[in-house]
Design a protein around this motif. Sequence first.
Motif, short mmCIF file in Angstrom:
data_model
loop_
_atom_site.label_atom_id
_atom_site.label_comp_id
_atom_site.label_asym_id
_atom_site.label_seq_id
_atom_site.Cartn_x
_atom_site.Cartn_y
_atom_site.Cartn_z
N THR A 216 0.84 -1.20 0.00
CA THR A 216 0.00 0.00 0.00
C THR A 216 0.87 1.24 0.00
O THR A 216 1.85 1.30 0.74
CB THR A 216 -0.89 0.03 1.26
OG1 THR A 216 -1.68 -1.16 1.30
CG2 THR A 216 -1.84 1.24 1.23
N GLU B 72 -2.10 -4.84 2.65
CA GLU B 72 -3.15 -4.00 2.07
C GLU B 72 -4.00 -3.49 3.21
O GLU B 72 -4.43 -4.24 4.07
CB GLU B 72 -4.00 -4.81 1.08
CG GLU B 72 -3.19 -5.27 -0.12
CD GLU B 72 -4.04 -5.90 -1.22
OE1 GLU B 72 -5.29 -5.89 -1.09
OE2 GLU B 72 -3.46 -6.40 -2.19
N LYS C 202 -10.52 -0.87 4.63
CA LYS C 202 -11.29 0.37 4.53
C LYS C 202 -11.31 1.10 5.88
O LYS C 202 -11.19 2.32 5.95
CB LYS C 202 -12.71 0.02 4.07
CG LYS C 202 -13.66 1.20 3.93
CD LYS C 202 -13.33 2.04 2.70
CE LYS C 202 -14.26 3.23 2.59
NZ LYS C 202 -13.53 4.48 2.35
N THR D 255 -4.32 9.95 -0.05
CA THR D 255 -4.82 9.02 -1.06
C THR D 255 -4.12 7.69 -0.84
O THR D 255 -2.97 7.65 -0.40
CB THR D 255 -4.51 9.50 -2.50
OG1 THR D 255 -3.10 9.69 -2.63
CG2 THR D 255 -5.23 10.79 -2.81
N ASN E 6 -3.13 3.97 -2.55
CA ASN E 6 -3.02 3.10 -3.71
C ASN E 6 -2.61 1.72 -3.25
O ASN E 6 -1.61 1.56 -2.55
CB ASN E 6 -1.96 3.62 -4.70
CG ASN E 6 -2.39 4.90 -5.37
OD1 ASN E 6 -3.57 5.12 -5.62
ND2 ASN E 6 -1.44 5.75 -5.66
N ILE E 7 -3.41 0.74 -3.65
CA ILE E 7 -3.06 -0.65 -3.35
C ILE E 7 -2.26 -1.17 -4.55
O ILE E 7 -2.71 -1.09 -5.69
CB ILE E 7 -4.33 -1.53 -3.18
CG1 ILE E 7 -5.27 -0.92 -2.13
CG2 ILE E 7 -3.96 -2.96 -2.83
CD1 ILE E 7 -4.82 -0.99 -0.70
N ARG F 60 -0.37 -4.20 -6.56
CA ARG F 60 -0.20 -5.65 -6.73
C ARG F 60 0.67 -5.87 -7.95
O ARG F 60 0.36 -5.40 -9.03
CB ARG F 60 -1.57 -6.33 -6.93
CG ARG F 60 -2.37 -6.32 -5.63
CD ARG F 60 -3.74 -6.96 -5.79
NE ARG F 60 -4.62 -6.51 -4.71
CZ ARG F 60 -5.87 -6.13 -4.87
NH1 ARG F 60 -6.43 -6.15 -6.05
NH2 ARG F 60 -6.59 -5.74 -3.83
N ALA G 100 -3.49 -1.42 -8.28
CA ALA G 100 -4.65 -2.27 -8.49
C ALA G 100 -5.92 -1.58 -8.02
O ALA G 100 -7.01 -1.86 -8.50
CB ALA G 100 -4.47 -3.60 -7.76
N GLU G 101 -5.77 -0.68 -7.05
CA GLU G 101 -6.94 -0.04 -6.47
C GLU G 101 -6.54 1.31 -5.92
O GLU G 101 -5.48 1.43 -5.32
CB GLU G 101 -7.43 -0.89 -5.29
CG GLU G 101 -8.84 -1.38 -5.38
CD GLU G 101 -9.18 -2.22 -4.15
OE1 GLU G 101 -9.80 -1.66 -3.24
OE2 GLU G 101 -8.79 -3.41 -4.10
N LYS G 102 -7.39 2.30 -6.12
CA LYS G 102 -7.15 3.62 -5.51
C LYS G 102 -8.29 3.87 -4.55
O LYS G 102 -9.45 3.66 -4.88
CB LYS G 102 -7.20 4.71 -6.59
CG LYS G 102 -5.90 4.92 -7.35
CD LYS G 102 -6.11 6.03 -8.38
CE LYS G 102 -4.93 6.11 -9.34
NZ LYS G 102 -3.82 6.91 -8.79
N LYS G 103 -7.95 4.31 -3.36
CA LYS G 103 -9.00 4.61 -2.39
C LYS G 103 -8.79 6.02 -1.87
O LYS G 103 -7.66 6.40 -1.59
CB LYS G 103 -8.93 3.67 -1.18
CG LYS G 103 -9.03 2.20 -1.50
CD LYS G 103 -9.10 1.40 -0.21
CE LYS G 103 -8.87 -0.07 -0.50
NZ LYS G 103 -9.09 -0.92 0.67
#
Length: 156
Positions: free
Chosen positions: A17, A70, A73, A87, A89-90, A92, A97-100
Motif C-alpha cells: 500500500t 493491504e 477500509k 490518497t 493506492n493498493i 499488486r 490495483a486499487e485507488k482509495k
Amino acid sequence: MEDKPQGLLISPIKDGTVIDHIRAGAALTVLRMLGITGQTEEELSIATNVTSMTCGQEGKKDIVKVSNRELSKEEVDRIALISPKATINIIRDYIVAEKKGVETPKLLYGIIKCTNSGCISNANEPIKSAFEVTEAGLHCLYCDTVITTDIESHII
Ligand SMILES: [Zn+2]
C-alpha cells in the motif's frame, strides 16, 4: 507530473500500500494508527516533507509505503482523522490495483481516548471509547465531552 520525482525518492514496491498526500509531519502518526512500529515485520519506506504541487501551489507532504500489506477500509478511514487529503493506492505486482480516497468516519470506536478522566471509557471497564464525528469536533458518546483541538494526540 507528480509521479516522476516521487519515483526517484522511494523505490517502487511489488505488493502493498502506498499512502500519499499525508499532511506533512503526520506520517509517523499514520503508522502508529495502523499499529506499525519498528517491532512489527512490515517493510516500510517513509518520506517526510516532500515538496508537492497541488492546485498549482507548492506544499509539503509525507508519503508512506508499506510492503506486503493491504490496508482495510477501516484503516484507511482512520487516516482521514489526521489527514483528510490522503490518497491510498493498493499495489499488486508493481501495478496500482486499487485507488482509495479517505472518508471521515461517522463513528469511532476504540480509536480516540476521551479527555475527561472521569469518563467511563477511561475507567477499567471492558468498553471501547465511542465518539461521533460532528461539525464541532469529536463527541464522546459516554460523557458528552467534545474534543475540538489536537485530535492527533488523543489517538489511542
Ligand atoms: Zn468521555
